[in-house]
Design a protein around this motif. Structure first.
Motif, PDB file in Angstrom:
ATOM      1  N   UNK A  38       0.829  -1.208   0.000  1.00 43.56           N
ATOM      2  CA  UNK A  38       0.000   0.000   0.000  1.00 43.56           C
ATOM      3  C   UNK A  38       0.865   1.261   0.000  1.00 43.56           C
ATOM      4  N   UNK A  39       1.944   1.245   0.782  1.00 48.54           N
ATOM      5  CA  UNK A  39       2.824   2.410   0.855  1.00 48.54           C
ATOM      6  C   UNK A  39       3.564   2.645  -0.460  1.00 48.54           C
ATOM      7  N   UNK A  40       3.903   1.572  -1.164  1.00 41.73           N
ATOM      8  CA  UNK A  40       4.593   1.731  -2.448  1.00 41.73           C
ATOM      9  C   UNK A  40       3.737   2.516  -3.443  1.00 41.73           C
ATOM     10  N   UNK A  53      17.948  -4.104  -1.019  1.00 39.60           N
ATOM     11  CA  UNK A  53      17.303  -3.499   0.137  1.00 39.60           C
ATOM     12  C   UNK A  53      16.765  -2.127  -0.233  1.00 39.60           C
ATOM     13  N   UNK A  54      16.015  -1.554   0.676  1.00 40.65           N
ATOM     14  CA  UNK A  54      15.460  -0.217   0.459  1.00 40.65           C
ATOM     15  C   UNK A  54      16.402   0.807   1.095  1.00 40.65           C
ATOM     16  N   UNK A  55      16.618   1.943   0.441  1.00 40.65           N
ATOM     17  CA  UNK A  55      17.509   2.961   1.001  1.00 40.65           C
ATOM     18  C   UNK A  55      16.878   3.623   2.239  1.00 40.65           C
ATOM     19  N   UNK A  56      17.505   3.417   3.360  1.00 38.94           N
ATOM     20  CA  UNK A  56      16.965   3.892   4.644  1.00 38.94           C
ATOM     21  C   UNK A  56      16.783   5.411   4.670  1.00 38.94           C
ATOM     22  N   UNK A  57      17.717   6.218   4.151  1.00 45.69           N
ATOM     23  CA  UNK A  57      17.472   7.672   4.168  1.00 45.69           C
ATOM     24  C   UNK A  57      16.207   8.072   3.409  1.00 45.69           C
ATOM     25  N   UNK A  58      15.914   7.366   2.320  1.00 45.62           N
ATOM     26  CA  UNK A  58      14.689   7.674   1.578  1.00 45.62           C
ATOM     27  C   UNK A  58      13.445   7.190   2.306  1.00 45.62           C
ATOM     28  N   UNK A  59      13.561   6.094   3.039  1.00 50.13           N
ATOM     29  CA  UNK A  59      12.445   5.620   3.867  1.00 50.13           C
ATOM     30  C   UNK A  59      12.145   6.652   4.950  1.00 50.13           C
ATOM     31  N   UNK A  60      13.196   7.171   5.573  1.00 52.35           N
ATOM     32  CA  UNK A  60      13.018   8.208   6.604  1.00 52.35           C
ATOM     33  C   UNK A  60      12.344   9.445   6.008  1.00 52.35           C
ATOM     34  N   UNK A  61      12.824   9.874   4.843  1.00 54.38           N
ATOM     35  CA  UNK A  61      12.250  11.049   4.191  1.00 54.38           C
ATOM     36  C   UNK A  61      10.790  10.800   3.824  1.00 54.38           C
ATOM     37  N   UNK A  62      10.482   9.598   3.351  1.00 56.07           N
ATOM     38  CA  UNK A  62       9.099   9.252   3.033  1.00 56.07           C
ATOM     39  C   UNK A  62       8.218   9.424   4.271  1.00 56.07           C
ATOM     40  N   UNK A  65       7.480  13.021   5.361  1.00 55.26           N
ATOM     41  CA  UNK A  65       6.392  13.604   4.581  1.00 55.26           C
ATOM     42  C   UNK A  65       5.054  12.969   4.889  1.00 55.26           C
ATOM     43  N   UNK A  66       5.057  11.673   5.100  1.00 55.30           N
ATOM     44  CA  UNK A  66       3.827  10.918   5.353  1.00 55.30           C
ATOM     45  C   UNK A  66       3.134  11.379   6.637  1.00 55.30           C
ATOM     46  N   UNK A  67       3.919  11.627   7.659  1.00 51.24           N
ATOM     47  CA  UNK A  67       3.316  12.055   8.926  1.00 51.24           C
ATOM     48  C   UNK A  67       3.285  13.575   9.078  1.00 51.24           C
ATOM     49  N   UNK A  68       3.743  14.275   8.029  1.00 54.52           N
ATOM     50  CA  UNK A  68       3.614  15.731   8.028  1.00 54.52           C
ATOM     51  C   UNK A  68       4.760  16.496   8.634  1.00 54.52           C
ATOM     52  N   UNK A  69       5.854  15.846   8.929  1.00 53.95           N
ATOM     53  CA  UNK A  69       6.975  16.559   9.544  1.00 53.95           C
ATOM     54  C   UNK A  69       7.557  17.575   8.574  1.00 53.95           C
TER      55      UNK A  69
END
Length: 99
Positions: A38-40, A53-62, A65-69
């Motif tokens: 769903x997140x993809x 693997x998934x790039x952790x810095x991009x996961x953090x950035x996602x 934005x997702x939670x509005x920070x």
């Protein structure tokens, strides 16, 4: 005190590693199976085939934005010049009523 588990992951992490860091060990398998697809659709970083693997810095950035920070604090921005005379009039009126 909270621990930032994402910062303890390698640069490219597996879905299982990300799941444990984000939702905890108990909910990790459910998150991998149902939430990641769903997140993809909403822009969650894809698995890098070279690093497997998934790039952790991009996961953090996602998630920022997702939670509005990253949305900023526009709601707290001033809406114009303050009119202190209104406040002073109310304060004087209250003092007069108290006397």
């Amino acid at each position: 005190m909270t621990v930032d588990l994402l910062s303890q992951l390698p640069l490219f992490a597996t879905d299982q590693q990300l799941a444990v860091a984000i939702v905890g060990k108990d909910r990790a398998s459910m998150w991998v199976k149902t939430v990641i697809p769903q997140l993809e659709k909403k822009g969650f970083p894809r698995i890098d085939p070279l690093h497997d693997g998934r790039p952790v810095p991009l996961v953090r950035r996602f998630y920022e934005g997702y939670v509005g920070i990253t949305a900023g604090f526009a709601a707290a921005a001033p809406d114009g010049k303050e009119d202190w005379s209104v406040w002073n009039r109310r304060r004087r009126a209250k003092r007069s009523a108290d006397e």
